[in-house]
Design a protein around this motif. Structure first.
Motif, PDB file in Angstrom:
ATOM      1  N   GLY A 137       9.054  25.482  -3.398  1.00  0.00           N
ATOM      2  CA  GLY A 137      10.419  24.998  -3.274  1.00  0.00           C
ATOM      3  C   GLY A 137      10.557  23.493  -3.194  1.00  0.00           C
ATOM      4  N   LEU A 138       9.441  22.775  -3.180  1.00  0.00           N
ATOM      5  CA  LEU A 138       9.494  21.317  -3.039  1.00  0.00           C
ATOM      6  C   LEU A 138       9.412  20.629  -4.394  1.00  0.00           C
ATOM      7  CD1 LEU A 138       9.614  18.966  -0.998  1.00  0.00           C
ATOM      8  CD2 LEU A 138       7.112  18.918  -1.059  1.00  0.00           C
ATOM      9  N   GLU A 139      10.412  19.814  -4.682  1.00  0.00           N
ATOM     10  CA  GLU A 139      10.413  18.994  -5.888  1.00  0.00           C
ATOM     11  C   GLU A 139      10.008  17.582  -5.493  1.00  0.00           C
ATOM     12  OE1 GLU A 139      13.492  17.109  -9.210  1.00  0.00           O
ATOM     13  OE2 GLU A 139      14.205  18.631  -7.796  1.00  0.00           O
ATOM     14  N   LEU A 140       8.948  17.071  -6.112  1.00  0.00           N
ATOM     15  CA  LEU A 140       8.442  15.744  -5.771  1.00  0.00           C
ATOM     16  C   LEU A 140       8.828  14.742  -6.845  1.00  0.00           C
ATOM     17  CD1 LEU A 140       6.731  14.548  -3.454  1.00  0.00           C
ATOM     18  CD2 LEU A 140       4.737  14.769  -4.934  1.00  0.00           C
ATOM     19  N   ALA A 141       9.498  13.661  -6.430  1.00  0.00           N
ATOM     20  CA  ALA A 141       9.925  12.612  -7.364  1.00  0.00           C
ATOM     21  C   ALA A 141       9.305  11.285  -6.933  1.00  0.00           C
ATOM     22  CB  ALA A 141      11.446  12.501  -7.367  1.00  0.00           C
ATOM     23  N   GLU A 142       8.735  10.565  -7.874  1.00  0.00           N
ATOM     24  CA  GLU A 142       8.122   9.277  -7.559  1.00  0.00           C
ATOM     25  C   GLU A 142       9.189   8.180  -7.499  1.00  0.00           C
ATOM     26  OE1 GLU A 142       5.131   8.765  -6.655  1.00  0.00           O
ATOM     27  OE2 GLU A 142       4.027  10.525  -7.345  1.00  0.00           O
ATOM     28  N   MET A 143       9.175   7.420  -6.427  1.00  0.00           N
ATOM     29  CA  MET A 143      10.108   6.293  -6.311  1.00  0.00           C
ATOM     30  C   MET A 143       9.489   5.036  -6.909  1.00  0.00           C
ATOM     31  SD  MET A 143       9.895   5.162  -2.304  1.00  0.00           S
ATOM     32  CE  MET A 143       8.726   6.087  -1.305  1.00  0.00           C
ATOM     33  N   ASN A 144      10.321   4.071  -7.220  1.00  0.00           N
ATOM     34  CA  ASN A 144       9.828   2.784  -7.686  1.00  0.00           C
ATOM     35  C   ASN A 144       9.038   2.096  -6.578  1.00  0.00           C
ATOM     36  OD1 ASN A 144      11.039   3.010 -10.215  1.00  0.00           O
ATOM     37  ND2 ASN A 144      12.945   2.050  -9.524  1.00  0.00           N
ATOM     38  N   ASP A 145       7.974   1.409  -6.955  1.00  0.00           N
ATOM     39  CA  ASP A 145       7.155   0.643  -6.000  1.00  0.00           C
ATOM     40  C   ASP A 145       6.670   1.513  -4.845  1.00  0.00           C
ATOM     41  OD1 ASP A 145       7.635  -1.688  -7.510  1.00  0.00           O
ATOM     42  OD2 ASP A 145       9.496  -2.074  -6.421  1.00  0.00           O
ATOM     43  N   ASN A 146       6.225   2.746  -5.157  1.00  0.00           N
ATOM     44  CA  ASN A 146       5.782   3.631  -4.078  1.00  0.00           C
ATOM     45  C   ASN A 146       4.535   3.131  -3.365  1.00  0.00           C
ATOM     46  OD1 ASN A 146       3.852   4.142  -6.050  1.00  0.00           O
ATOM     47  ND2 ASN A 146       4.683   6.139  -6.595  1.00  0.00           N
ATOM     48  N   ASP A 147       3.815   2.177  -3.993  1.00  0.00           N
ATOM     49  CA  ASP A 147       2.609   1.653  -3.369  1.00  0.00           C
ATOM     50  C   ASP A 147       2.837   0.320  -2.650  1.00  0.00           C
ATOM     51  OD1 ASP A 147       3.091   0.206  -5.655  1.00  0.00           O
ATOM     52  OD2 ASP A 147       1.005   0.141  -6.316  1.00  0.00           O
ATOM     53  N   VAL A 148       4.100  -0.085  -2.536  1.00  0.00           N
ATOM     54  CA  VAL A 148       4.419  -1.332  -1.836  1.00  0.00           C
ATOM     55  C   VAL A 148       4.583  -1.052  -0.342  1.00  0.00           C
ATOM     56  CG1 VAL A 148       6.160  -3.150  -1.560  1.00  0.00           C
ATOM     57  CG2 VAL A 148       5.487  -2.391  -3.845  1.00  0.00           C
ATOM     58  N   CYS A 149       4.143  -1.971   0.490  1.00  0.00           N
ATOM     59  CA  CYS A 149       4.184  -1.812   1.954  1.00  0.00           C
ATOM     60  C   CYS A 149       5.609  -1.527   2.443  1.00  0.00           C
ATOM     61  CB  CYS A 149       3.656  -3.080   2.612  1.00  0.00           C
ATOM     62  SG  CYS A 149       3.641  -3.036   4.423  1.00  0.00           S
ATOM     63  N   CYS A 150       5.698  -0.688   3.468  1.00  0.00           N
ATOM     64  CA  CYS A 150       7.006  -0.342   4.047  1.00  0.00           C
ATOM     65  C   CYS A 150       7.506  -1.407   5.016  1.00  0.00           C
ATOM     66  CB  CYS A 150       6.917   1.000   4.769  1.00  0.00           C
ATOM     67  SG  CYS A 150       5.919   0.958   6.292  1.00  0.00           S
ATOM     68  N   GLY A 151       6.591  -2.313   5.420  1.00  0.00           N
ATOM     69  CA  GLY A 151       7.006  -3.386   6.313  1.00  0.00           C
ATOM     70  C   GLY A 151       6.565  -3.249   7.748  1.00  0.00           C
ATOM     71  N   PHE A 152       5.910  -2.120   8.083  1.00  0.00           N
ATOM     72  CA  PHE A 152       5.523  -1.941   9.487  1.00  0.00           C
ATOM     73  C   PHE A 152       4.343  -2.852   9.850  1.00  0.00           C
ATOM     74  CE2 PHE A 152       3.099   0.446  12.790  1.00  0.00           C
ATOM     75  CZ  PHE A 152       3.959   0.153  13.827  1.00  0.00           C
ATOM     76  N   GLY A 153       3.148  -2.467   9.472  1.00  0.00           N
ATOM     77  CA  GLY A 153       1.990  -3.336   9.699  1.00  0.00           C
ATOM     78  C   GLY A 153       1.686  -3.631  11.156  1.00  0.00           C
ATOM     79  N   GLY A 154       2.060  -2.732  12.069  1.00  0.00           N
ATOM     80  CA  GLY A 154       1.749  -2.946  13.481  1.00  0.00           C
ATOM     81  C   GLY A 154       2.468  -4.154  14.059  1.00  0.00           C
ATOM     82  N   SER A 155       1.702  -5.128  14.514  1.00  0.00           N
ATOM     83  CA  SER A 155       2.289  -6.315  15.139  1.00  0.00           C
ATOM     84  C   SER A 155       3.095  -7.156  14.146  1.00  0.00           C
ATOM     85  CB  SER A 155       1.196  -7.183  15.779  1.00  0.00           C
ATOM     86  OG  SER A 155       0.230  -7.559  14.822  1.00  0.00           O
ATOM     87  N   PHE A 156       2.868  -6.953  12.844  1.00  0.00           N
ATOM     88  CA  PHE A 156       3.642  -7.666  11.817  1.00  0.00           C
ATOM     89  C   PHE A 156       5.138  -7.420  12.011  1.00  0.00           C
ATOM     90  CE2 PHE A 156       5.862  -7.671   7.746  1.00  0.00           C
ATOM     91  CZ  PHE A 156       5.514  -8.906   7.220  1.00  0.00           C
ATOM     92  N   ALA A 157       5.496  -6.158  12.327  1.00  0.00           N
ATOM     93  CA  ALA A 157       6.905  -5.796  12.489  1.00  0.00           C
ATOM     94  C   ALA A 157       7.549  -6.520  13.672  1.00  0.00           C
ATOM     95  CB  ALA A 157       7.033  -4.285  12.677  1.00  0.00           C
ATOM     96  N   ILE A 158       6.723  -6.929  14.619  1.00  0.00           N
ATOM     97  CA  ILE A 158       7.236  -7.658  15.790  1.00  0.00           C
ATOM     98  C   ILE A 158       7.285  -9.162  15.512  1.00  0.00           C
ATOM     99  CG2 ILE A 158       6.819  -8.197  18.222  1.00  0.00           C
ATOM    100  CD1 ILE A 158       5.394  -5.466  18.409  1.00  0.00           C
ATOM    101  N   MET A 192       7.531   6.257  11.254  1.00  0.00           N
ATOM    102  CA  MET A 192       8.264   5.824  12.447  1.00  0.00           C
ATOM    103  C   MET A 192       9.128   4.604  12.130  1.00  0.00           C
ATOM    104  SD  MET A 192       6.723   4.396  16.044  1.00  0.00           S
ATOM    105  CE  MET A 192       6.041   2.946  15.213  1.00  0.00           C
ATOM    106  N   HIS A 193       8.545   3.659  11.411  1.00  0.00           N
ATOM    107  CA  HIS A 193       9.258   2.443  11.024  1.00  0.00           C
ATOM    108  C   HIS A 193      10.444   2.769  10.118  1.00  0.00           C
ATOM    109  CE1 HIS A 193       9.906  -1.723   9.962  1.00  0.00           C
ATOM    110  NE2 HIS A 193       9.614  -1.511   8.696  1.00  0.00           N
ATOM    111  N   LEU A 194      10.199   3.603   9.123  1.00  0.00           N
ATOM    112  CA  LEU A 194      11.259   3.957   8.175  1.00  0.00           C
ATOM    113  C   LEU A 194      12.333   4.812   8.839  1.00  0.00           C
ATOM    114  CD1 LEU A 194       9.061   4.761   5.045  1.00  0.00           C
ATOM    115  CD2 LEU A 194      10.390   2.682   5.483  1.00  0.00           C
TER     116      LEU A 194
END
Length: 217
Positions: A137-158, A192-194
């Protein structure tokens, strides 16, 4: 994760005394403190055939940085042993157990986020997609730039909050453009970040760890 592993016939032992892998202290520059935590990790996970983690970030740290922390120490051989036995969850299922179908079902559309640790430190890309392709039942769609960082990076986000939020904005909007109801990943830190950004903006999408997806019936 435990339920999925047990479904595959694995005998799972969970050490309730386990703590951190040591990465936060290491990344913050506290090498001595990190070494203390890492020493405990080595003791906590001695003896098992495999160490399986629901986080490529932890696995990547143990595999790629423990060697430098314990070089020329009495624990050098212990480190090499642990590095051979530790696996990220999806990689373990596909590459070690050779199982990719767990009878899971999740009806809807999803997109997959490649975490930096999974992709760049552990070389994991196809394994999660292979597992998700077998979910009913799951349809998987690839988003643009799926390999780009989400921005968390631990202490980077702080330390760089505005940049971190902007990266989350880009990631979530790329996911929304696919029409996905779920963002799935191997790393809960990314999710968690997203999820924090999604809730703050009240957006019509949610996050799920791949272990939760595979445990769905």
């Amino acid at each position: 994760m435990v339920s999925v592993l047990e479904k595959a016939g694995v005998e799972v032992q969970y050490n309730t005394e386990q703590t951190c892998c040591g990465q936060p202290a290491f990344n913050a520059g506290f090498r001595d403190e990190a070494r203390d935590v890492c020493t405990k990790f080595l003791k906590d996970f001695s003896g098992a055939d495999y160490i399986v983690a629901p986080s490529a970030s932890c696995v990547g740290f143990v595999r790629n940085y423990y060697g430098a922390l314990f070089d020329n120490s009495s624990l050098h051989n212990d480190v090499r042993d642990v590095q051979k036995r530790i696996f990220e969850f999806s990689s373990f299922l596909v590459n070690v157990l050779g199982v990719d179908d767990f009878g899971a079902s999740l009806y809807g559309k999803a997109t997959y986020h490649d975490s930096c640790a999974a992709l760049r430190e552990c070389g994991i890309r196809e394994e999660p997609r292979r597992l998700l392709s077998k979910v009913r039942g799951l349809e998987l769609a690839e988003m643009n730039d799926n390999d780009v960082c989400c921005g968390f990076g631990g202490s980077f986000a702080i330390k760089f909050e505005s940049i971190s939020v902007a990266m989350a904005d880009q990631k979530v909007n790329n996911a929304l453009k696919t029409g996905a109801e779920y963002i799935i990943s191997t790393d809960l830190s990314c999710l968690m970040h997203l999820e924090g950004y999604i809730r703050h903006k009240g957006l019509p999408i949610r996050t799920m760890h791949i272990a939760d997806v595979l445990a769905s019936i």
